[in-house]
Design an enzyme around this catalytic site. Structure first.
Site, PDB file in Angstrom:
ATOM      1  N   PRO A   1       6.734  10.565 -12.969  1.00 34.04           N
ATOM      2  CA  PRO A   1       7.769  11.361 -12.310  1.00 34.04           C
ATOM      3  C   PRO A   1       8.166  10.704 -10.990  1.00 34.04           C
ATOM      4  O   PRO A   1       7.345  10.026 -10.358  1.00 34.04           O
ATOM      5  CB  PRO A   1       7.080  12.701 -12.044  1.00 34.04           C
ATOM      6  N   ASP A   2       9.392  10.904 -10.577  1.00 27.88           N
ATOM      7  CA  ASP A   2       9.849  10.366  -9.290  1.00 27.88           C
ATOM      8  C   ASP A   2       9.749  11.483  -8.247  1.00 27.88           C
ATOM      9  O   ASP A   2      10.471  12.485  -8.317  1.00 27.88           O
ATOM     10  CB  ASP A   2      11.294   9.852  -9.417  1.00 27.88           C
ATOM     11  N   ILE A   3       8.841  11.287  -7.315  1.00 23.58           N
ATOM     12  CA  ILE A   3       8.548  12.350  -6.339  1.00 23.58           C
ATOM     13  C   ILE A   3       9.719  12.558  -5.386  1.00 23.58           C
ATOM     14  O   ILE A   3      10.134  13.687  -5.115  1.00 23.58           O
ATOM     15  CB  ILE A   3       7.259  11.999  -5.569  1.00 23.58           C
TER      16      ILE A   3
ATOM     17  N   LYS B   1     -14.625   2.205 -21.492  1.00 21.95           N
ATOM     18  CA  LYS B   1     -14.152   0.914 -20.973  1.00 21.95           C
ATOM     19  C   LYS B   1     -13.631   0.061 -22.135  1.00 21.95           C
ATOM     20  O   LYS B   1     -14.331  -0.084 -23.154  1.00 21.95           O
ATOM     21  CB  LYS B   1     -15.307   0.218 -20.253  1.00 21.95           C
TER      22      LYS B   1
ATOM     23  N   ASP C   1       5.552   3.277 -10.822  1.00 26.06           N
ATOM     24  CA  ASP C   1       6.666   3.765 -11.650  1.00 26.06           C
ATOM     25  C   ASP C   1       6.192   4.119 -13.056  1.00 26.06           C
ATOM     26  O   ASP C   1       6.808   4.927 -13.742  1.00 26.06           O
ATOM     27  CB  ASP C   1       7.770   2.698 -11.733  1.00 26.06           C
TER      28      ASP C   1
ATOM     29  N   ALA D   1       5.280   6.347   0.285  1.00 23.24           N
ATOM     30  CA  ALA D   1       4.264   5.904  -0.686  1.00 23.24           C
ATOM     31  C   ALA D   1       4.865   4.903  -1.663  1.00 23.24           C
ATOM     32  O   ALA D   1       6.046   4.969  -1.989  1.00 23.24           O
ATOM     33  CB  ALA D   1       3.723   7.109  -1.446  1.00 23.24           C
TER      34      ALA D   1
ATOM     35  N   LYS E   1      18.766   8.599  -5.757  1.00 26.18           N
ATOM     36  CA  LYS E   1      17.712   9.597  -5.508  1.00 26.18           C
ATOM     37  C   LYS E   1      18.208  10.716  -4.598  1.00 26.18           C
ATOM     38  O   LYS E   1      17.454  11.605  -4.251  1.00 26.18           O
ATOM     39  CB  LYS E   1      16.483   8.910  -4.930  1.00 26.18           C
TER      40      LYS E   1
ATOM     41  N   ASN F   1      -1.166  -0.952  -6.539  1.00 24.58           N
ATOM     42  CA  ASN F   1      -0.370  -1.931  -5.785  1.00 24.58           C
ATOM     43  C   ASN F   1      -1.011  -2.125  -4.412  1.00 24.58           C
ATOM     44  O   ASN F   1      -2.014  -1.498  -4.096  1.00 24.58           O
ATOM     45  CB  ASN F   1       1.090  -1.477  -5.679  1.00 24.58           C
TER      46      ASN F   1
HETATM   47  O1  PMT Z   1       1.443   1.063   2.874  1.00 24.54           O
HETATM   48  P1  PMT Z   1       1.775  -0.187   3.653  1.00 24.54           P
HETATM   49  O2  PMT Z   1       0.832  -1.333   3.331  1.00 24.54           O
HETATM   50  O3  PMT Z   1       1.881   0.079   5.122  1.00 24.54           O
HETATM   51  O4  PMT Z   1       3.199  -0.703   3.181  1.00 24.54           O
HETATM   52  C1  PMT Z   1       4.316   0.079   3.433  1.00 24.54           C
HETATM   53  C2  PMT Z   1       5.306   0.053   2.269  1.00 24.54           C
HETATM   54  C3  PMT Z   1       5.882  -1.347   2.146  1.00 24.54           C
HETATM   55  C4  PMT Z   1       4.606   0.459   0.976  1.00 24.54           C
HETATM   56  C5  PMT Z   1       6.410   1.121   2.620  1.00 24.54           C
HETATM   57  O5  PMT Z   1       6.999   0.782   3.841  1.00 24.54           O
HETATM   58  C6  PMT Z   1       7.465   1.202   1.549  1.00 24.54           C
HETATM   59  O6  PMT Z   1       8.395   0.436   1.470  1.00 24.54           O
HETATM   60  N1  PMT Z   1       7.291   2.223   0.651  1.00 24.54           N
HETATM   61  C7  PMT Z   1       8.099   2.419  -0.537  1.00 24.54           C
HETATM   62  C8  PMT Z   1       7.509   1.604  -1.628  1.00 24.54           C
HETATM   63  C9  PMT Z   1       8.178   1.799  -2.964  1.00 24.54           C
HETATM   64  O7  PMT Z   1       7.517   2.083  -3.902  1.00 24.54           O
HETATM   65  O8  PMT Z   1       9.479   1.663  -2.964  1.00 24.54           O
HETATM   66  P2  PMT Z   1      10.429   1.861  -4.278  1.00 24.54           P
HETATM   67  O9  PMT Z   1      11.641   1.120  -3.940  1.00 24.54           O
HETATM   68  O10 PMT Z   1       9.707   1.511  -5.527  1.00 24.54           O
HETATM   69  O11 PMT Z   1      10.664   3.424  -4.295  1.00 24.54           O
HETATM   70  C10 PMT Z   1      11.799   4.039  -3.683  1.00 24.54           C
HETATM   71  C11 PMT Z   1      11.418   5.365  -3.123  1.00 24.54           C
HETATM   72  O12 PMT Z   1      11.089   6.273  -4.184  1.00 24.54           O
HETATM   73  C12 PMT Z   1      10.232   5.373  -2.189  1.00 24.54           C
HETATM   74  O13 PMT Z   1      10.504   6.310  -1.170  1.00 24.54           O
HETATM   75  C13 PMT Z   1       9.096   5.852  -3.060  1.00 24.54           C
HETATM   76  O14 PMT Z   1       8.114   6.550  -2.300  1.00 24.54           O
HETATM   77  C14 PMT Z   1       9.811   6.791  -4.001  1.00 24.54           C
HETATM   78  N2  PMT Z   1       9.206   6.909  -5.342  1.00 24.54           N
HETATM   79  C15 PMT Z   1       9.174   5.865  -6.176  1.00 24.54           C
HETATM   80  C16 PMT Z   1       8.672   6.018  -7.452  1.00 24.54           C
HETATM   81  C17 PMT Z   1       8.184   7.291  -7.838  1.00 24.54           C
HETATM   82  N3  PMT Z   1       7.669   7.483  -9.038  1.00 24.54           N
HETATM   83  N4  PMT Z   1       8.208   8.306  -6.983  1.00 24.54           N
HETATM   84  C18 PMT Z   1       8.723   8.144  -5.740  1.00 24.54           C
HETATM   85  O15 PMT Z   1       8.738   9.092  -4.955  1.00 24.54           O
END
Ligand code: PMT
Length: 416
Positions: free
Chosen positions: A317-319, A301, A291, A287, A355, A223
């Protein structure tokens, strides 16, 4: 004119901002690293003035030292001009730290004996400021009883010795005697000046950047996260005194100085690194973790065929959720992010609860917003003890400013 000469030149506003370092470069092959050291110290905001010994001049030129420090290079004790404009006493007193790198066996010997037969040794004898030395020499010289006795004497007098490391030397021999790496010297200098911040004594874990989930040896699912927001938060936590570990997916950003950085590629690697980083008091998950990952990564390839291939995906996994479920290793304050293109508060609130984090930064993303931008627009959601959520919308501002504001909130939570 004198004012101009006395004025140390500062660069960027950073960890060493407002600190004046007098760098003494003595003779040794490691002197070439001192050029990089000057650059890195200045990048951290330090003002660097240099003294180059006659021995040092055999390895680096006054011109290159002067170009990098953007200042005159001092070398001659007896130069009338130097004495008129900047005597050795003032040279030694106007610094906040005197750093000798590399420190040759000869320089160490002179320091231990209190000799003053050139500008560098005279400055070192005249200074009333802290002195740090980074010895560099052949392994046999380093192990010699005379050198070891001199080192002990200097340590007893309060000189901070950055012990040399082991490895292959320029002379071809192997063992202890290599000058510490520039990054480690910078760390020591930074630690020397560190003032205890409000988060001193706390450990913080930050995730940042994207994850890359491989499809085959050359392709991946990723992404547009640049890591700017997460890295800025890690740097701000560190600056406020927290011992910070940054776990980051692939980014092109420079590694922030002075904190531990663990580089990973995939969500599963990020999870392992985060679990290994526990215990922590604070966790901030900025981060953009993938997903999903490809269930079976192709070993070769994937070739174009008549029909496009179908990728079977499996959930990662969801960290963030794993950190909140870490039992007695759960960080005391867990902050998630929610990147949302619509229904910002509603979706963010649902993630906060699902979460089980304490706070959540709801982040508006989409066309020209959030990912890979210099600025960001966020709303901070905080869950209180009885399950109610309070939200505060922050104005659009730089990611550095958001990081500082978030870390101020964190500091308040830990000091209230
Ligand atoms: O890196 P930049 O270019 O500066 O951009 C910053 C950002 C927009 C990426 C950042 O500010 C931001 O919003 N990060 C979260 C991005 C995200 O994946 O959001 P989400 O809504 O999908 O996830 C929700 C939360 O769960 C997040 O804290 C994510 O880190 C966490 N997560 C999600 C999926 C996963 N498998 N494990 C996780 O820990």
């Amino acid at each position: 004119m004198v004012q101009e000469i006395l004025c140390y030149k500062y660069d960027m506003n950073n960890n060493l901002h407002n600190h004046r370092i007098l760098l003494i470069i003595s003779g040794g092959i490691a002197a070439y690293k001192s050029l990089d050291l000057i650059r890195r110290l200045r990048e951290q905001g330090a003002a660097v003035r240099c003294v180059l010994t006659k021995g040092g001049e055999q390895f680096v030129t006054p011109l290159s030292v002067s170009a990098l420090s953007e200042d005159k290079v001092y070398g001659d004790l007896w130069s009338l001009t130097d004495e008129a404009q900047m005597g050795h006493i003032r040279l030694s007193r106007e610094a906040d730290l005197v750093l000798v790198a590399p420190a040759s066996a000869n320089m160490i010997g002179k320091m231990a004996q209190g000799l003053a037969d050139d500008l560098a040794s005279t400055v070192l004898l005249a200074t009333n400021k802290p002195v740090m030395i980074a010895p560099a020499m052949n392994v046999m010289m380093w192990q010699h009883a005379a050198v070891q006795a001199n080192i002990k004497t200097l340590q007893q007098r309060g000189v901070h010795v950055l012990m040399p490391t082991s490895g292959v030397m320029a002379c071809g021999e192997e063992g202890e005697g290599r000058m510490q790496e520039v990054a480690d010297i910078i760390k020591a200098v930074t630690a020397h000046f560190a003032v205890p911040g409000p988060l001193s004594g706390l450990r913080a874990l930050v995730t940042s950047g994207p994850t890359f989930e491989p499809i085959d040896p050359v392709r991946f699912i990723g992404n547009r996260s640049s890591g700017k927001q997460g890295h800025a938060i890690a740097a701000a936590l560190q600056q406020q005194g927290a011992e910070t570990i940054l776990v980051t997916g692939p980014t092109v950003l420079p590694k922030p100085q002075g904190l531990k950085v663990i580089e990973v590629q995939t969500a599963r690697e990020m999870l392992m690194a985060c679990e290994a980083a526990l215990p922590a008091d604070i966790a901030v998950c900025a981060a953009a973790v993938g997903d999903f990952r490809v269930a079976d990564i192709a070993l070769q390839k994937i070739k174009k065929g008549a029909v496009p291939p179908t990728l079977e995906l499996t959930e990662n996994p969801d960290i963030l959720a794993a950190l909140t479920k870490a039992g007695n290793r759960r960080p005391r304050l867990v902050i998630g992010f929610a990147a949302e293109t619509e229904n910002l508060l509603q979706n963010a609130n649902a993630k906060l609860l699902k979460k089980n984090c304490d706070w959540l930064v709801a982040n508006e993303v989409g066309e020209g917003k959030g990912f890979d931008q210099g600025e960001n627009t966020v709303t901070l959601l905080k869950r209180d003890g009885v399950g109610k959520t309070a939200s505060t919308a922050w104005p659009q501002q730089s990611k550095d400013a958001i990081a500082r504001q978030l870390v101020d909130e964190i500091a308040k939570a830990f000091t209230d």
